[in-house]
Design a protein around this motif. Structure first.
Motif, PDB file in Angstrom:
ATOM      1  N   ALA A  56       0.863  -1.184   0.000  1.00 40.31           N
ATOM      2  CA  ALA A  56       0.000   0.000   0.000  1.00 40.31           C
ATOM      3  C   ALA A  56       0.895   1.227   0.000  1.00 40.31           C
ATOM      4  O   ALA A  56       1.813   1.325   0.818  1.00 40.31           O
ATOM      5  CB  ALA A  56      -0.921   0.007   1.215  1.00 40.31           C
ATOM      6  N   VAL A  57       0.637   2.156  -0.905  1.00 40.76           N
ATOM      7  CA  VAL A  57       1.508   3.317  -1.093  1.00 40.76           C
ATOM      8  C   VAL A  57       0.676   4.591  -1.123  1.00 40.76           C
ATOM      9  O   VAL A  57      -0.414   4.621  -1.715  1.00 40.76           O
ATOM     10  CB  VAL A  57       2.312   3.195  -2.402  1.00 40.76           C
ATOM     11  N   SER A  58       1.216   5.641  -0.491  1.00 42.12           N
ATOM     12  CA  SER A  58       0.617   6.975  -0.579  1.00 42.12           C
ATOM     13  C   SER A  58       1.733   7.979  -0.851  1.00 42.12           C
ATOM     14  O   SER A  58       2.792   7.921  -0.232  1.00 42.12           O
ATOM     15  CB  SER A  58      -0.096   7.356   0.717  1.00 42.12           C
ATOM     16  N   SER A  59       1.476   8.897  -1.782  1.00 46.24           N
ATOM     17  CA  SER A  59       2.473   9.911  -2.115  1.00 46.24           C
ATOM     18  C   SER A  59       1.816  11.017  -2.915  1.00 46.24           C
ATOM     19  O   SER A  59       0.953  10.766  -3.759  1.00 46.24           O
ATOM     20  CB  SER A  59       3.617   9.288  -2.921  1.00 46.24           C
ATOM     21  N   PHE A  60       2.245  12.264  -2.655  1.00 46.50           N
ATOM     22  CA  PHE A  60       1.779  13.400  -3.448  1.00 46.50           C
ATOM     23  C   PHE A  60       2.660  13.624  -4.675  1.00 46.50           C
ATOM     24  O   PHE A  60       2.204  14.163  -5.679  1.00 46.50           O
ATOM     25  CB  PHE A  60       1.799  14.683  -2.611  1.00 46.50           C
ATOM     26  N   SER A  61       3.927  13.240  -4.587  1.00 40.63           N
ATOM     27  CA  SER A  61       4.892  13.628  -5.619  1.00 40.63           C
ATOM     28  C   SER A  61       5.455  12.438  -6.383  1.00 40.63           C
ATOM     29  O   SER A  61       6.476  12.562  -7.046  1.00 40.63           O
ATOM     30  CB  SER A  61       6.037  14.413  -4.976  1.00 40.63           C
ATOM     31  N   LEU A  62       4.795  11.283  -6.308  1.00 42.27           N
ATOM     32  CA  LEU A  62       5.305  10.074  -6.943  1.00 42.27           C
ATOM     33  C   LEU A  62       5.134  10.090  -8.463  1.00 42.27           C
ATOM     34  O   LEU A  62       5.949   9.515  -9.193  1.00 42.27           O
ATOM     35  CB  LEU A  62       4.599   8.851  -6.359  1.00 42.27           C
ATOM     36  N   ALA A  63       4.084  10.731  -8.965  1.00 41.86           N
ATOM     37  CA  ALA A  63       3.804  10.729 -10.408  1.00 41.86           C
ATOM     38  C   ALA A  63       5.027  11.207 -11.202  1.00 41.86           C
ATOM     39  O   ALA A  63       5.761  12.099 -10.742  1.00 41.86           O
ATOM     40  CB  ALA A  63       2.604  11.630 -10.688  1.00 41.86           C
ATOM     41  N   ILE A 113       3.337   2.163   3.152  1.00 44.80           N
ATOM     42  CA  ILE A 113       4.370   3.197   3.115  1.00 44.80           C
ATOM     43  C   ILE A 113       3.807   4.499   2.552  1.00 44.80           C
ATOM     44  O   ILE A 113       3.118   4.504   1.527  1.00 44.80           O
ATOM     45  CB  ILE A 113       5.567   2.767   2.241  1.00 44.80           C
ATOM     46  N   GLY A 114       4.135   5.590   3.221  1.00 49.19           N
ATOM     47  CA  GLY A 114       3.899   6.917   2.685  1.00 49.19           C
ATOM     48  C   GLY A 114       5.236   7.606   2.512  1.00 49.19           C
ATOM     49  O   GLY A 114       6.091   7.536   3.394  1.00 49.19           O
ATOM     50  N   GLY A 115       5.448   8.263   1.387  1.00 46.39           N
ATOM     51  CA  GLY A 115       6.724   8.922   1.164  1.00 46.39           C
ATOM     52  C   GLY A 115       6.617  10.019   0.133  1.00 46.39           C
ATOM     53  O   GLY A 115       5.861   9.909  -0.830  1.00 46.39           O
ATOM     54  N   ASP A 116       7.388  11.081   0.346  1.00 44.03           N
ATOM     55  CA  ASP A 116       7.391  12.206  -0.584  1.00 44.03           C
ATOM     56  C   ASP A 116       8.727  12.915  -0.559  1.00 44.03           C
ATOM     57  O   ASP A 116       9.457  12.882   0.440  1.00 44.03           O
ATOM     58  CB  ASP A 116       6.285  13.203  -0.243  1.00 44.03           C
ATOM     59  N   THR A 117       9.000  13.574  -1.660  1.00 41.67           N
ATOM     60  CA  THR A 117      10.158  14.442  -1.725  1.00 41.67           C
ATOM     61  C   THR A 117       9.716  15.868  -1.419  1.00 41.67           C
ATOM     62  O   THR A 117       8.519  16.141  -1.269  1.00 41.67           O
ATOM     63  CB  THR A 117      10.821  14.380  -3.104  1.00 41.67           C
ATOM     64  N   SER A 118      10.680  16.769  -1.332  1.00 42.65           N
ATOM     65  CA  SER A 118      10.362  18.177  -1.106  1.00 42.65           C
ATOM     66  C   SER A 118      11.397  19.017  -1.835  1.00 42.65           C
ATOM     67  O   SER A 118      12.201  19.695  -1.226  1.00 42.65           O
ATOM     68  CB  SER A 118      10.353  18.529   0.386  1.00 42.65           C
ATOM     69  N   ARG A 119      11.352  18.931  -3.145  1.00 43.18           N
ATOM     70  CA  ARG A 119      12.175  19.840  -3.935  1.00 43.18           C
ATOM     71  C   ARG A 119      11.614  21.249  -3.790  1.00 43.18           C
ATOM     72  O   ARG A 119      10.438  21.434  -3.478  1.00 43.18           O
ATOM     73  CB  ARG A 119      12.178  19.400  -5.395  1.00 43.18           C
ATOM     74  N   PRO A 120      12.417  22.264  -4.020  1.00 41.93           N
ATOM     75  CA  PRO A 120      11.942  23.638  -3.784  1.00 41.93           C
ATOM     76  C   PRO A 120      10.632  23.990  -4.463  1.00 41.93           C
ATOM     77  O   PRO A 120       9.880  24.812  -3.961  1.00 41.93           O
ATOM     78  CB  PRO A 120      13.101  24.482  -4.330  1.00 41.93           C
ATOM     79  N   ASP A 121      10.326  23.351  -5.606  1.00 43.43           N
ATOM     80  CA  ASP A 121       9.097  23.707  -6.311  1.00 43.43           C
ATOM     81  C   ASP A 121       7.973  22.702  -6.131  1.00 43.43           C
ATOM     82  O   ASP A 121       6.850  22.931  -6.563  1.00 43.43           O
ATOM     83  CB  ASP A 121       9.377  23.866  -7.805  1.00 43.43           C
ATOM     84  N   SER A 122       8.229  21.552  -5.474  1.00 42.11           N
ATOM     85  CA  SER A 122       7.234  20.488  -5.457  1.00 42.11           C
ATOM     86  C   SER A 122       6.021  20.845  -4.617  1.00 42.11           C
ATOM     87  O   SER A 122       4.881  20.582  -5.004  1.00 42.11           O
ATOM     88  CB  SER A 122       7.862  19.183  -4.947  1.00 42.11           C
ATOM     89  N   ALA A 339       2.581  12.878   1.919  1.00 43.41           N
ATOM     90  CA  ALA A 339       1.656  11.838   2.341  1.00 43.41           C
ATOM     91  C   ALA A 339       2.194  11.005   3.487  1.00 43.41           C
ATOM     92  O   ALA A 339       1.422  10.347   4.194  1.00 43.41           O
ATOM     93  CB  ALA A 339       1.310  10.936   1.165  1.00 43.41           C
ATOM     94  N   ALA A 340       3.511  11.019   3.692  1.00 39.95           N
ATOM     95  CA  ALA A 340       4.075  10.287   4.828  1.00 39.95           C
ATOM     96  C   ALA A 340       3.517  10.799   6.142  1.00 39.95           C
ATOM     97  O   ALA A 340       3.457  10.056   7.134  1.00 39.95           O
ATOM     98  CB  ALA A 340       5.599  10.399   4.821  1.00 39.95           C
ATOM     99  N   ALA A 341       3.089  12.061   6.168  1.00 39.24           N
ATOM    100  CA  ALA A 341       2.525  12.623   7.394  1.00 39.24           C
ATOM    101  C   ALA A 341       1.284  11.876   7.834  1.00 39.24           C
ATOM    102  O   ALA A 341       0.989  11.802   9.033  1.00 39.24           O
ATOM    103  CB  ALA A 341       2.200  14.094   7.185  1.00 39.24           C
ATOM    104  N   GLY A 342       0.552  11.300   6.889  1.00 44.92           N
ATOM    105  CA  GLY A 342      -0.620  10.520   7.245  1.00 44.92           C
ATOM    106  C   GLY A 342      -0.286   9.178   7.870  1.00 44.92           C
ATOM    107  O   GLY A 342      -1.149   8.531   8.476  1.00 44.92           O
ATOM    108  N   TYR A 343       0.955   8.738   7.725  1.00 48.40           N
ATOM    109  CA  TYR A 343       1.422   7.476   8.310  1.00 48.40           C
ATOM    110  C   TYR A 343       2.175   7.709   9.623  1.00 48.40           C
ATOM    111  O   TYR A 343       2.407   6.771  10.377  1.00 48.40           O
ATOM    112  CB  TYR A 343       2.349   6.757   7.329  1.00 48.40           C
ATOM    113  N   MET A 344       2.559   8.946   9.879  1.00 44.97           N
ATOM    114  CA  MET A 344       3.386   9.259  11.037  1.00 44.97           C
ATOM    115  C   MET A 344       2.755   8.809  12.343  1.00 44.97           C
ATOM    116  O   MET A 344       3.416   8.232  13.208  1.00 44.97           O
ATOM    117  CB  MET A 344       3.661  10.771  11.090  1.00 44.97           C
ATOM    118  N   GLY A 345       1.466   9.072  12.515  1.00 45.86           N
ATOM    119  CA  GLY A 345       0.797   8.728  13.767  1.00 45.86           C
ATOM    120  C   GLY A 345       0.732   7.235  14.006  1.00 45.86           C
ATOM    121  O   GLY A 345       0.891   6.774  15.143  1.00 45.86           O
ATOM    122  N   VAL A 346       0.511   6.447  12.953  1.00 41.75           N
ATOM    123  CA  VAL A 346       0.480   4.989  13.091  1.00 41.75           C
ATOM    124  C   VAL A 346       1.861   4.479  13.489  1.00 41.75           C
ATOM    125  O   VAL A 346       2.011   3.682  14.423  1.00 41.75           O
ATOM    126  CB  VAL A 346       0.014   4.319  11.788  1.00 41.75           C
TER     127      VAL A 346
END
Length: 394
Positions: A56-63, A113-122, A339-346
């Motif tokens: 199961a995967v969650s991500s805002f910037s995976l596309a 797993i939830g994961g995302d990058t944070s490039r300056p423009d993402s 999207a990893a923030a949604g997994y942080m609490g678990v």
């Protein structure tokens, strides 16, 4: 006709909690953070990736990648696959759906797993496009992004219940204290006083700097399997005593001041055979402090409109608090890795209940509430989810 108990998650274990790679900016993509989180989970559990037959995967910037393309990148051959684009509710939703898959025999070990990058423009690209509907609704003025939406929610709550900024500040100060004892928190070296909070520069209406999450990069993940399998692997684990979700609740409210948690909270406590007094810690999705207060109210820790008084009268820190809240610092002080923030609490609750907290252990933690909130569609969050997790011997 047989009646199915939707609150029964018997025989399901959550284990191998991992937080990976928290950094302010990264040139690595989301797939890199998701893959590294998966590798760390496998190493923690002492299993091979061939043992994982669910993802199961969650991500805002995976596309343009997706859950299915990751299976090729990672060399996985899952029988069960899920991609959950539900923001801060995704982690609890992944937990629920993976638990059902384990119960049904659709998979034996599922990596969530939830994961995302944070490039300056993402992050700027993300918040500038909430939905196609918002483009029409906002024209010709433009969308204000999440700060504008949550400014509206915050001001409405303050006007409705007489809440003041100091009340939100107490929550933020307590979470910063928790973050200072948590090794992955990006703001652990920066103490926050109530005076600092109140004097912070304004962002949008009543929302000031320390009401806003800091976008970052990182990954969060956990494994779901049967309790028998967890025992065979000698893994510490927690069990699910109840979980639920609801979407687009209270759609007629002109401004959001409540969420779907209120609809199913009684069923959660009944399934767990618990009350709010039995909960030792709460991980509430905290993209803005007003949302944490809504969850505390709607999950029954206080009545609607009494959240500010509850925060004033209740210590929220991990070390001696009556109700430790967001023990890793939450997004407000750890960082919001998409999207990893949604997994942080678990992830944090699993660590707390198995006695494996990273410097911020809540004493005698036996049961925890995890709550998610997500998908702001221009003016409100549409998704709610919550789960009660517990030690297996409770």
């Amino acid at each position: 006709m047989a009646t199915f108990n939707k609150q029964s998650y018997d025989g399901v274990a959550l284990t191998a909690p991992i937080s990976f790679g928290y950094t302010r900016y990264s040139e690595h993509g989301a797939a890199w953070f998701i893959g590294r989180t998966l590798a760390a989970m496998l190493n923690s559990a002492g299993i091979a990736k061939q043992d994982v037959d669910g993802l199961a995967v969650s991500s805002f910037s995976l596309a343009p990648d997706s859950a299915i393309t990751l299976t090729e990148h990672f060399g996985l051959t899952p029988r069960w696959l899920e991609q959950l684009p539900f923001g801060g509710a995704s982690g609890v939703m992944a937990l629920r759906r993976a638990a059902r898959a384990i119960q049904c025999g659709d998979a034996e070990i599922i990596a969530c797993i939830g994961g995302d990058t944070s490039r300056p423009d993402s992050f700027a690209d993300l918040v500038s496009n909430f939905s196609n509907f918002s483009k029409d609704a906002a024209y010709p003025y433009g969308a204000a992004g999440p700060n504008g939406a949550f400014s509206l929610i915050t001001q409405h709550y303050m006007d409705k219940y007489g809440t003041v900024r100091e009340d939100f500040g107490r929550l933020c100060v307590a979470q910063r204290h928790n973050a200072q004892h948590y090794q992955h928190a990006l703001l652990r070296d920066k103490p926050l006083s109530l005076e600092d909070y109140l004097n912070a520069r304004p962002i949008a209406g009543p929302v000031h700097l320390f009401d806003c999450v800091m976008p970052c990069a990182g990954g969060e993940g956990f494994l779901v399997m049967s309790t028998e399998r967890a025992k065979q692997l000698s893994l510490p684990y927690v069990v699910v005593r109840g979980a639920d979700e609801l979407h687009n609740a209270y759609a007629d409210d002109p401004v959001q001041f409540r969420g779907g948690w209120r609809h199913y909270r009684d069923a959660l406590y009944a399934a767990a055979r618990m009350s709010p007094d039995d909960i030792d810690l709460v991980q509430a999705y905290d993209d803005y402090p007003v949302i944490s207060i809504l969850q505390l109210e709607d999950l029954g820790f206080c009545e609607k409109g009494e959240g500010a008084a509850f925060v004033r009268d209740t210590r929220l820190t991990f070390d001696g608090g009556e109700l430790p809240l967001n023990t890793s610092g939450g997004q407000l002080s750890c960082g919001q890795a998409g999207a990893a923030a949604g997994y942080m609490g678990v992830v944090e609750t699993i660590r707390q209940l198995t006695g494996e907290a990273l410097g911020n252990q809540v004493p005698n933690a036996n049961a925890g509430m995890v709550s998610g909130y997500g998908m702001v569609n221009y003016d409100r969050g549409l998704c709610s989810a919550a789960a009660i997790l517990a030690r297996p011997d409770l």
